[in-house]
Design an enzyme around this catalytic site. Sequence first.
Site, PDB file in Angstrom:
ATOM      1  N   LYS A   1       0.845  -1.206   0.000  1.00 12.05           N
ATOM      2  CA  LYS A   1       0.000   0.000   0.000  1.00 12.05           C
ATOM      3  C   LYS A   1       0.876   1.250   0.000  1.00 12.05           C
ATOM      4  CE  LYS A   1      -1.646   1.487   4.114  1.00 12.05           C
ATOM      5  NZ  LYS A   1      -1.310   2.877   4.474  1.00 12.05           N
ATOM      6  N   ASN A   2       1.927   1.238   0.842  1.00 11.93           N
ATOM      7  CA  ASN A   2       2.718   2.457   1.015  1.00 11.93           C
ATOM      8  C   ASN A   2       3.734   2.688  -0.093  1.00 11.93           C
ATOM      9  OD1 ASN A   2       1.194   2.943   3.230  1.00 11.93           O
ATOM     10  ND2 ASN A   2       2.749   2.356   4.733  1.00 11.93           N
TER      11      ASN A   2
ATOM     12  N   ARG B   1       0.794  14.350  12.920  1.00 14.46           N
ATOM     13  CA  ARG B   1       1.244  14.173  11.532  1.00 14.46           C
ATOM     14  C   ARG B   1       1.552  15.517  10.841  1.00 14.46           C
ATOM     15  NH1 ARG B   1      -0.615   8.936  10.128  1.00 14.46           N
ATOM     16  NH2 ARG B   1       1.000   8.887   8.538  1.00 14.46           N
TER      17      ARG B   1
ATOM     18  N   ASP C   1       4.893   0.420  11.947  1.00  4.73           N
ATOM     19  CA  ASP C   1       3.638  -0.168  11.450  1.00  4.73           C
ATOM     20  C   ASP C   1       3.474  -1.624  11.869  1.00  4.73           C
ATOM     21  OD1 ASP C   1       3.595   1.605   8.258  1.00  4.73           O
ATOM     22  OD2 ASP C   1       3.200   2.221  10.313  1.00  4.73           O
TER      23      ASP C   1
ATOM     24  N   CYS D   1      -4.326  12.179  12.471  1.00  6.75           N
ATOM     25  CA  CYS D   1      -5.098  10.940  12.606  1.00  6.75           C
ATOM     26  C   CYS D   1      -4.901  10.471  14.042  1.00  6.75           C
ATOM     27  CB  CYS D   1      -4.656   9.916  11.588  1.00  6.75           C
ATOM     28  SG  CYS D   1      -3.030   9.304  11.908  1.00  6.75           S
TER      29      CYS D   1
END
Length: 421
Positions: free
Chosen positions: A22-23, A123, A306, A118
Amino acid sequence: MDKFIIKGGKRLEGEVNVSAAKNSVLPILAATILNGNNCTVENTPMLEDVFVICDVLKSLRADINIDKVNKRVKINTANIFANGANDELVRKMRASFLIMGPMLGRFGSFKISLPGGCNIGTRPIDLHLKGLSALGAEVSVGHGYVEAKAKKLIGSNIYLDYPSVGATENIMMAATLAQGETIIGNAAEEPEIVDLAIFLRAMGAKIDGEGTDTIRILGVKDFKEVVHKPIYDRIEAGTFMITAAITKSLIKINGVDEIHSKPIIAKLTEMGVAIEINKNSVIVDGRQKLNPIDLKTMPYPGFPTDMQAQMMSLLCTVKGTSIITETIFENRFMHAVELKRMGANIKIDGRSAVIEGIDTFTGSEVTATDLRAGAALVLAGLTAEGTTAIKDIYHIDRGYVSIEKKLRGLGADIERVHYDK
Ligand code: EPZ
């Protein structure tokens, strides 16, 4: 709304396939803004976040075809607007902010809604803006927007205060069309940065040093058509490695790059998990008694933040005392509260969590607070005594393709159930 219902305690077995990262895919799709020719991304993970960035590009009038069956995304941004990405969409997903660098590179200007923070942290984007200003952009922030203008981007020598993944990506993308050479010092070294550089080079960019702390980019005038197959998702792979360990199972995981997964494999091996490494796969045997460890999250090649929540779930089931220190984000322990509802013994002290191993989790009704926290709760549910219900699983769908189908393929008892909130 959907929730997962998991009946825990089952031993798992078999093989599972990891999707593409995804990243990696998110910055790569943003980078298509730079290139007015056809860009094709193969093996694209059909994830909520991927659909959001495609919607952001569509709001700029990009021509996009998403082929869900063949997992292929074709994009042509020849006719996109120079401004006006849909604010709602940009605020919906922080990674939308990765269109900033490409927009500035191609059009010399952009105006975009400030991304939301978030649950895991504020962030900030100061490093992104500092880097783009260093390239000659006049950047202003106000009324919830960021605006930047530059007659021409000029290559520059930039040193990041912190190896920010997103800032490295935004600056790298903008610099591909700047005049002259840009050097990014203290750059992020994540595999996803390397994959983005490979994509940019394939379309004609001049980049080297990616994967080290110093990346050099020499501006070019234009680009050519490109087809790219992204790297595997090292975080999904790591999540399945922990699936084997926490359920005391033996599982084969296809789609693992040994180098990208090294920090995760090293820590699981230190705990006593047996991991056999093959060319693009690993066989993980979690049937041994595991030992407690201390863990600190760091920028790559350190242990990835993560994977912190998933490791916490595993360490909760290991006798003895383990300590996790989260150095990347200031509020990334929210999963601890939910794990404690399942019987975990965790004490949070600032950036550190002290975990005392328990015999077993007990099934409970819990709520996913963010993407990786949700994954941690699934892992806890798989080993818990009784039934676990996980709400707000839309967080999990942002980063894992059909996680319940992949786990059922290994023999897990997990169902996605619709309910009206
Ligand atoms: C990327 O986020 C990932 N997201 C995150 O994955 C990942 O956790 C993070 O990198 C760290 O590896 C994507 O790639 C889409 P950072 P990013 O900029 O780029 C501070 C997931 O679960 N910082 O490296 O936002 C920041 O506050 C997600 O898949 C500044 O201070 O991460 C944080 O403390 C979650 N100023 C630290 O740096 C800035 O301008 C790391 O942030 C930028 C960042």
